[in-house]
Design a protein around this motif. Structure first.
Motif, PDB file in Angstrom:
ATOM      1  N   LYS A   6     -13.861 -10.826 -14.730  1.00  0.00           N
ATOM      2  CA  LYS A   6     -13.223 -11.158 -13.459  1.00  0.00           C
ATOM      3  C   LYS A   6     -13.048 -12.675 -13.313  1.00  0.00           C
ATOM      4  CE  LYS A   6     -15.193  -7.161 -11.037  1.00  0.00           C
ATOM      5  NZ  LYS A   6     -16.131  -6.737  -9.965  1.00  0.00           N
ATOM      6  N   GLN A   7     -14.077 -13.404 -13.733  1.00  0.00           N
ATOM      7  CA  GLN A   7     -14.010 -14.862 -13.648  1.00  0.00           C
ATOM      8  C   GLN A   7     -12.913 -15.417 -14.560  1.00  0.00           C
ATOM      9  OE1 GLN A   7     -18.017 -16.076 -14.572  1.00  0.00           O
ATOM     10  NE2 GLN A   7     -18.867 -14.971 -12.811  1.00  0.00           N
ATOM     11  N   ALA A   8     -12.805 -14.843 -15.752  1.00  0.00           N
ATOM     12  CA  ALA A   8     -11.764 -15.288 -16.680  1.00  0.00           C
ATOM     13  C   ALA A   8     -10.379 -14.989 -16.137  1.00  0.00           C
ATOM     14  CB  ALA A   8     -11.962 -14.622 -18.042  1.00  0.00           C
ATOM     15  N   LEU A   9     -10.216 -13.823 -15.495  1.00  0.00           N
ATOM     16  CA  LEU A   9      -8.922 -13.470 -14.906  1.00  0.00           C
ATOM     17  C   LEU A   9      -8.544 -14.440 -13.792  1.00  0.00           C
ATOM     18  CD1 LEU A   9      -9.262  -9.585 -14.738  1.00  0.00           C
ATOM     19  CD2 LEU A   9      -7.492 -10.843 -15.956  1.00  0.00           C
ATOM     20  N   ALA A  10      -9.540 -14.815 -13.000  1.00  0.00           N
ATOM     21  CA  ALA A  10      -9.265 -15.744 -11.904  1.00  0.00           C
ATOM     22  C   ALA A  10      -8.879 -17.126 -12.431  1.00  0.00           C
ATOM     23  CB  ALA A  10     -10.494 -15.847 -11.004  1.00  0.00           C
ATOM     24  N   ARG A  11      -9.466 -17.514 -13.544  1.00  0.00           N
ATOM     25  CA  ARG A  11      -9.205 -18.842 -14.100  1.00  0.00           C
ATOM     26  C   ARG A  11      -7.900 -18.891 -14.882  1.00  0.00           C
ATOM     27  NH1 ARG A  11     -13.599 -22.473 -17.556  1.00  0.00           N
ATOM     28  NH2 ARG A  11     -12.354 -24.387 -17.606  1.00  0.00           N
ATOM     29  N   ASP A 130     -14.061   5.405  -7.504  1.00  0.00           N
ATOM     30  CA  ASP A 130     -14.305   3.970  -7.436  1.00  0.00           C
ATOM     31  C   ASP A 130     -13.485   3.240  -8.490  1.00  0.00           C
ATOM     32  OD1 ASP A 130     -17.194   1.817  -7.984  1.00  0.00           O
ATOM     33  OD2 ASP A 130     -15.342   1.487  -6.904  1.00  0.00           O
ATOM     34  N   THR A 131     -12.228   2.967  -8.185  1.00  0.00           N
ATOM     35  CA  THR A 131     -11.353   2.235  -9.100  1.00  0.00           C
ATOM     36  C   THR A 131     -11.138   0.829  -8.564  1.00  0.00           C
ATOM     37  OG1 THR A 131     -10.216   4.247  -9.762  1.00  0.00           O
ATOM     38  CG2 THR A 131      -9.095   2.169 -10.183  1.00  0.00           C
ATOM     39  N   GLU A 132     -11.431  -0.171  -9.372  1.00  0.00           N
ATOM     40  CA  GLU A 132     -11.314  -1.551  -8.934  1.00  0.00           C
ATOM     41  C   GLU A 132      -9.895  -2.061  -9.144  1.00  0.00           C
ATOM     42  OE1 GLU A 132     -15.074  -4.030  -9.661  1.00  0.00           O
ATOM     43  OE2 GLU A 132     -14.885  -2.760 -11.412  1.00  0.00           O
ATOM     44  N   SER A 133      -9.489  -2.975  -8.299  1.00  0.00           N
ATOM     45  CA  SER A 133      -8.173  -3.606  -8.411  1.00  0.00           C
ATOM     46  C   SER A 133      -8.320  -5.071  -8.772  1.00  0.00           C
ATOM     47  CB  SER A 133      -7.410  -3.481  -7.085  1.00  0.00           C
ATOM     48  OG  SER A 133      -6.225  -4.237  -7.139  1.00  0.00           O
ATOM     49  N   THR A 134      -7.450  -5.535  -9.668  1.00  0.00           N
ATOM     50  CA  THR A 134      -7.422  -6.960  -9.995  1.00  0.00           C
ATOM     51  C   THR A 134      -6.080  -7.562  -9.601  1.00  0.00           C
ATOM     52  OG1 THR A 134      -6.632  -6.459 -12.217  1.00  0.00           O
ATOM     53  CG2 THR A 134      -9.011  -6.675 -11.937  1.00  0.00           C
ATOM     54  N   THR A 135      -5.443  -6.977  -8.604  1.00  0.00           N
ATOM     55  CA  THR A 135      -4.088  -7.396  -8.252  1.00  0.00           C
ATOM     56  C   THR A 135      -4.029  -8.840  -7.775  1.00  0.00           C
ATOM     57  OG1 THR A 135      -4.436  -6.468  -6.042  1.00  0.00           O
ATOM     58  CG2 THR A 135      -3.333  -5.085  -7.653  1.00  0.00           C
ATOM     59  N   GLU A 136      -5.127  -9.364  -7.238  1.00  0.00           N
ATOM     60  CA  GLU A 136      -5.087 -10.720  -6.734  1.00  0.00           C
ATOM     61  C   GLU A 136      -5.089 -11.764  -7.840  1.00  0.00           C
ATOM     62  OE1 GLU A 136      -8.238 -11.234  -3.985  1.00  0.00           O
ATOM     63  OE2 GLU A 136      -7.462  -9.795  -2.540  1.00  0.00           O
ATOM     64  N   SER A 137      -5.537 -11.359  -9.047  1.00  0.00           N
ATOM     65  CA  SER A 137      -5.698 -12.358 -10.092  1.00  0.00           C
ATOM     66  C   SER A 137      -4.886 -12.074 -11.343  1.00  0.00           C
ATOM     67  CB  SER A 137      -7.184 -12.460 -10.475  1.00  0.00           C
ATOM     68  OG  SER A 137      -7.659 -11.203 -10.895  1.00  0.00           O
ATOM     69  N   THR A 138      -4.095 -11.027 -11.348  1.00  0.00           N
ATOM     70  CA  THR A 138      -3.288 -10.722 -12.524  1.00  0.00           C
ATOM     71  C   THR A 138      -1.858 -10.437 -12.109  1.00  0.00           C
ATOM     72  OG1 THR A 138      -3.768  -8.350 -12.432  1.00  0.00           O
ATOM     73  CG2 THR A 138      -5.248  -9.713 -13.750  1.00  0.00           C
ATOM     74  N   THR A 139      -0.944 -10.636 -13.047  1.00  0.00           N
ATOM     75  CA  THR A 139       0.448 -10.346 -12.762  1.00  0.00           C
ATOM     76  C   THR A 139       0.731  -8.856 -12.851  1.00  0.00           C
ATOM     77  OG1 THR A 139       0.980 -10.722 -15.085  1.00  0.00           O
ATOM     78  CG2 THR A 139       1.215 -12.588 -13.583  1.00  0.00           C
ATOM     79  N   GLU A 140      -0.133  -8.112 -13.549  1.00  0.00           N
ATOM     80  CA  GLU A 140       0.017  -6.667 -13.659  1.00  0.00           C
ATOM     81  C   GLU A 140      -1.258  -6.022 -13.151  1.00  0.00           C
ATOM     82  OE1 GLU A 140       2.296  -5.322 -17.376  1.00  0.00           O
ATOM     83  OE2 GLU A 140       1.261  -7.148 -17.953  1.00  0.00           O
ATOM     84  N   SER A 141      -1.138  -5.118 -12.196  1.00  0.00           N
ATOM     85  CA  SER A 141      -2.313  -4.553 -11.551  1.00  0.00           C
ATOM     86  C   SER A 141      -2.870  -3.372 -12.324  1.00  0.00           C
ATOM     87  CB  SER A 141      -1.965  -4.095 -10.130  1.00  0.00           C
ATOM     88  OG  SER A 141      -1.059  -3.001 -10.175  1.00  0.00           O
ATOM     89  N   VAL A 142      -4.135  -3.072 -12.022  1.00  0.00           N
ATOM     90  CA  VAL A 142      -4.675  -1.794 -12.452  1.00  0.00           C
ATOM     91  C   VAL A 142      -4.156  -0.757 -11.490  1.00  0.00           C
ATOM     92  CG1 VAL A 142      -6.743  -2.847 -13.431  1.00  0.00           C
ATOM     93  CG2 VAL A 142      -6.784  -1.994 -11.083  1.00  0.00           C
ATOM     94  N   ASP A 143      -4.379   0.513 -11.804  1.00  0.00           N
ATOM     95  CA  ASP A 143      -3.895   1.591 -10.959  1.00  0.00           C
ATOM     96  C   ASP A 143      -4.816   1.754  -9.763  1.00  0.00           C
ATOM     97  OD1 ASP A 143      -2.692   3.772  -9.889  1.00  0.00           O
ATOM     98  OD2 ASP A 143      -3.309   5.168 -11.439  1.00  0.00           O
ATOM     99  N   THR A 144      -4.328   1.447  -8.567  1.00  0.00           N
ATOM    100  CA  THR A 144      -5.135   1.600  -7.366  1.00  0.00           C
ATOM    101  C   THR A 144      -4.896   2.946  -6.691  1.00  0.00           C
ATOM    102  OG1 THR A 144      -3.406   0.506  -6.076  1.00  0.00           O
ATOM    103  CG2 THR A 144      -5.194  -0.878  -6.929  1.00  0.00           C
ATOM    104  N   SER A 145      -4.061   3.795  -7.292  1.00  0.00           N
ATOM    105  CA  SER A 145      -3.820   5.132  -6.741  1.00  0.00           C
ATOM    106  C   SER A 145      -4.467   6.181  -7.619  1.00  0.00           C
ATOM    107  CB  SER A 145      -2.315   5.387  -6.631  1.00  0.00           C
ATOM    108  OG  SER A 145      -1.722   5.334  -7.914  1.00  0.00           O
ATOM    109  N   ALA A 146      -5.657   5.875  -8.121  1.00  0.00           N
ATOM    110  CA  ALA A 146      -6.315   6.760  -9.081  1.00  0.00           C
ATOM    111  C   ALA A 146      -6.588   8.137  -8.508  1.00  0.00           C
ATOM    112  CB  ALA A 146      -7.623   6.124  -9.557  1.00  0.00           C
ATOM    113  N   ALA A 147      -6.680   8.236  -7.187  1.00  0.00           N
ATOM    114  CA  ALA A 147      -6.978   9.532  -6.580  1.00  0.00           C
ATOM    115  C   ALA A 147      -5.878  10.550  -6.847  1.00  0.00           C
ATOM    116  CB  ALA A 147      -7.188   9.372  -5.079  1.00  0.00           C
ATOM    117  N   THR A 148      -4.689  10.091  -7.245  1.00  0.00           N
ATOM    118  CA  THR A 148      -3.589  11.012  -7.498  1.00  0.00           C
ATOM    119  C   THR A 148      -3.517  11.445  -8.954  1.00  0.00           C
ATOM    120  OG1 THR A 148      -2.023   9.226  -7.965  1.00  0.00           O
ATOM    121  CG2 THR A 148      -2.267   9.899  -5.663  1.00  0.00           C
ATOM    122  N   HIS A 149      -4.373  10.891  -9.808  1.00  0.00           N
ATOM    123  CA  HIS A 149      -4.281  11.170 -11.233  1.00  0.00           C
ATOM    124  C   HIS A 149      -5.583  11.793 -11.750  1.00  0.00           C
ATOM    125  CE1 HIS A 149      -0.559   8.941 -11.333  1.00  0.00           C
ATOM    126  NE2 HIS A 149      -1.151   7.886 -10.835  1.00  0.00           N
ATOM    127  N   ALA A 150      -5.497  13.030 -12.206  1.00  0.00           N
ATOM    128  CA  ALA A 150      -6.655  13.679 -12.790  1.00  0.00           C
ATOM    129  C   ALA A 150      -6.984  13.038 -14.131  1.00  0.00           C
ATOM    130  CB  ALA A 150      -6.389  15.170 -12.970  1.00  0.00           C
TER     131      ALA A 150
END
Length: 217
Positions: A6-11, A130-150
């Motif tokens: 996370k720290q590396a992504l922010a930097r 419990d899916t974490e998002s890195t949208t604030e620190s990356t140009t491409e986000s992780v999937d924050t709608s994991a509840a819709t995907h089995a």
């Protein structure tokens, strides 16, 4: 995701991603693919360093397009999948209770079972809440709608005998019942291997998807 990642992504938020270099095989092994492996379509060399395997497992996630990746510090390394994004081992305890664990060693609680035309067994589970998002620190986000995907996991082929010992199969071999718990019997459903990625909303080859996108425009 590890704090150091996370720290590396922010930097360094805009490090270009890479594709083709990492593969998850059908037995849950991580494999590194050099340029020669990629050119030949070879699976690559199995990673055996336990600390590195643990690091990959802890930082393995899905993006909003259904592509799975390993966040290697500031760089996103997209993963080629031999079949599914998860591979599970099935074991029977001394008391007869069955357990499933994924390639990271985490419990996998199935809600459905599928059998493809080659006799491979796939388990479906509800998504992790419990899916974490890195949208604030990356140009491409992780999937924050994991509840819709089995989640879908391939059963390791060494455990097929254990599976059949606890399954009642019809003559077609692709339907029947899997006796998961004393009070839980899961129906077996047939599925075509080619339909699995679309059915479970994942991309098997981010490398090929990237090449196709570049060719289209």
């Amino acid at each position: 995701m590890d704090d150091i990642v996370k720290q590396a992504l922010a930097r360094w938020p805009n490090v270009p991603h890479c594709t083709g270099w990492l593969l998850l095989d059908a037995r849950g092994h991580w494999r590194l693919r050099d340029e020669a492996d990629q050119a030949q379509g070879a699976p690559g060399s199995q990673i055996r360093h336990e600390a590195l395997i643990g690091f990959i497992n802890r930082n393995y996630a899905r993006d909003a397009k259904g592509q799975w990746f390993f966040q290697n510090g500031p760089q996103r390394v997209y993963v080629e999948l031999e079949y599914t994004p998860w591979v599970v081992r099935l074991a029977s305890a001394k008391d007869g209770a069955l357990t499933l664990a994924d390639q990271a060693g985490q419990p996998f609680e199935p809600t459905a079972v599928y059998v493809d035309e080659h006799g491979s067994v796939l388990f479906e589970a509800v998504p992790e809440a419990d899916t974490e998002s890195t949208t604030e620190s990356t140009t491409e986000s992780v999937d924050t709608s994991a509840a819709t995907h089995a989640r879908v996991a391939l059963l390791h082929d060494h455990d097929l005998d254990c599976f059949t010992e606890h399954a009642t199969l019809a003559e077609d071999g692709a339907s029947g019942t899997f006796h998961w718990r004393a009070e839980t019997a899961l129906p077996l459903r047939p599925i075509a291997r080619a339909d699995v990625p679309a059915h479970f909303a994942f991309v098997r080859s981010p490398e090929q998807a990237e090449k196709a996108a570049k060719a289209a425009g």
